[in-house]
Design a protein around this motif. Structure first.
Motif, PDB file in Angstrom:
ATOM      1  N   THR A  62       0.855  -1.182   0.000  1.00  0.00           N
ATOM      2  CA  THR A  62       0.000   0.000   0.000  1.00  0.00           C
ATOM      3  C   THR A  62       0.891   1.233   0.000  1.00  0.00           C
ATOM      4  O   THR A  62       1.606   1.480   0.977  1.00  0.00           O
ATOM      5  N   PRO A  63       0.904   1.989  -1.097  1.00  0.00           N
ATOM      6  CA  PRO A  63       1.640   3.260  -1.098  1.00  0.00           C
ATOM      7  C   PRO A  63       0.851   4.280  -0.285  1.00  0.00           C
ATOM      8  O   PRO A  63      -0.325   4.526  -0.542  1.00  0.00           O
ATOM      9  N   LEU A  64       1.482   4.853   0.720  1.00  0.00           N
ATOM     10  CA  LEU A  64       0.795   5.783   1.613  1.00  0.00           C
ATOM     11  C   LEU A  64       0.937   7.210   1.102  1.00  0.00           C
ATOM     12  O   LEU A  64       2.016   7.637   0.706  1.00  0.00           O
ATOM     13  N   ASP A  68      -2.443   7.658  -6.835  1.00  0.00           N
ATOM     14  CA  ASP A  68      -2.280   6.704  -7.933  1.00  0.00           C
ATOM     15  C   ASP A  68      -1.432   5.516  -7.476  1.00  0.00           C
ATOM     16  O   ASP A  68      -0.213   5.536  -7.582  1.00  0.00           O
ATOM     17  N   HIS A  69      -2.095   4.493  -6.952  1.00  0.00           N
ATOM     18  CA  HIS A  69      -1.374   3.300  -6.513  1.00  0.00           C
ATOM     19  C   HIS A  69      -0.788   2.540  -7.693  1.00  0.00           C
ATOM     20  O   HIS A  69       0.271   1.923  -7.575  1.00  0.00           O
ATOM     21  N   ALA A  70      -1.463   2.581  -8.830  1.00  0.00           N
ATOM     22  CA  ALA A  70      -1.031   1.802  -9.992  1.00  0.00           C
ATOM     23  C   ALA A  70       0.370   2.196 -10.448  1.00  0.00           C
ATOM     24  O   ALA A  70       1.176   1.337 -10.825  1.00  0.00           O
ATOM     25  N   GLY A  71       0.688   3.475 -10.413  1.00  0.00           N
ATOM     26  CA  GLY A  71       2.012   3.927 -10.834  1.00  0.00           C
ATOM     27  C   GLY A  71       3.117   3.394  -9.943  1.00  0.00           C
ATOM     28  O   GLY A  71       4.181   2.984 -10.414  1.00  0.00           O
ATOM     29  N   VAL A  72       2.872   3.379  -8.627  1.00  0.00           N
ATOM     30  CA  VAL A  72       3.871   2.879  -7.684  1.00  0.00           C
ATOM     31  C   VAL A  72       4.024   1.367  -7.841  1.00  0.00           C
ATOM     32  O   VAL A  72       5.149   0.840  -7.834  1.00  0.00           O
ATOM     33  N   ILE A  73       2.910   0.658  -8.014  1.00  0.00           N
ATOM     34  CA  ILE A  73       2.961  -0.795  -8.202  1.00  0.00           C
ATOM     35  C   ILE A  73       3.733  -1.127  -9.477  1.00  0.00           C
ATOM     36  O   ILE A  73       4.563  -2.038  -9.498  1.00  0.00           O
ATOM     37  N   ARG A 101       6.662 -10.461  -7.048  1.00  0.00           N
ATOM     38  CA  ARG A 101       5.638  -9.703  -7.768  1.00  0.00           C
ATOM     39  C   ARG A 101       4.956  -8.790  -6.770  1.00  0.00           C
ATOM     40  O   ARG A 101       4.742  -9.177  -5.620  1.00  0.00           O
ATOM     41  N   PHE A 102       4.601  -7.614  -7.197  1.00  0.00           N
ATOM     42  CA  PHE A 102       3.950  -6.655  -6.313  1.00  0.00           C
ATOM     43  C   PHE A 102       2.512  -6.444  -6.767  1.00  0.00           C
ATOM     44  O   PHE A 102       2.241  -6.283  -7.954  1.00  0.00           O
ATOM     45  N   ARG A 103       1.595  -6.451  -5.802  1.00  0.00           N
ATOM     46  CA  ARG A 103       0.174  -6.237  -6.062  1.00  0.00           C
ATOM     47  C   ARG A 103      -0.336  -5.190  -5.072  1.00  0.00           C
ATOM     48  O   ARG A 103       0.161  -5.074  -3.950  1.00  0.00           O
ATOM     49  N   ASP A 104      -1.362  -4.470  -5.484  1.00  0.00           N
ATOM     50  CA  ASP A 104      -1.987  -3.472  -4.627  1.00  0.00           C
ATOM     51  C   ASP A 104      -2.797  -4.178  -3.545  1.00  0.00           C
ATOM     52  O   ASP A 104      -3.559  -5.096  -3.833  1.00  0.00           O
ATOM     53  N   ASP A 105      -2.615  -3.773  -2.312  1.00  0.00           N
ATOM     54  CA  ASP A 105      -3.347  -4.359  -1.194  1.00  0.00           C
ATOM     55  C   ASP A 105      -4.656  -3.607  -1.030  1.00  0.00           C
ATOM     56  O   ASP A 105      -4.665  -2.434  -0.669  1.00  0.00           O
TER      57      ASP A 105
END
Length: 133
Positions: A62-64, A68-73, A101-105
């Motif tokens: 989880t980007p705090l 836009d979480h998708a860009g960080v993922i 692999r990284f996924r959005d929580d």
């Protein structure tokens, strides 16, 4: 005789997942990944799920403070091979270094929705009706 298969992770998978989570956290905290988006974002890793053969790790992050979480993922997945290489010193006891692999929580969003439902007037009314009986 066939063995019953379970979808629940084994103790080993859970233990290794926690070790991988701690190792990834250390790599990100030390600022070893040279990506501007990752460097300026605080990233919380809530869980790492390992495949049964321990060759694949899926990190739920989880980007705090970022809309836009998708860009960080995407940036994390772009740098996944580099991060995998930096995990070596912490995970040297493993036979194979897992592919990460990284996924959005989305669990925090789910918790928020459940909390909103529990605080809604309809649920409160139903709970008050049960208390009177």
């Amino acid at each position: 005789m066939t063995r019953a298969t379970s979808s629940a992770p084994s103790q080993r998978m859970l233990r290794v997942g926690e070790q991988v989570r701690a190792a990834i956290t250390q790599v990100l905290q030390r600022g070893e990944v040279r990506d501007p988006l990752i460097e300026k974002t605080v990233i919380s890793i809530s869980e790492v799920r390992m495949s049964p053969d321990l060759k694949h790790a899926t990190a739920y992050v989880t980007p705090l403070g970022v809309a836009d979480h998708a860009g960080v993922i995407e940036a994390l997945n772009r740098n996944a091979k580099f991060i995998r290489g930096r995990l070596g010193p912490q995970l040297r006891q493993m036979k194979y270094m897992p592919d990460v692999r990284f996924r959005d929580d989305t669990s925090f969003d789910n918790y928020r929705k459940i909390d909103e439902l529990l605080r809604s007037p309809e649920v409160a009314r139903d709970l008050d009706d049960n208390d009177e009986q």
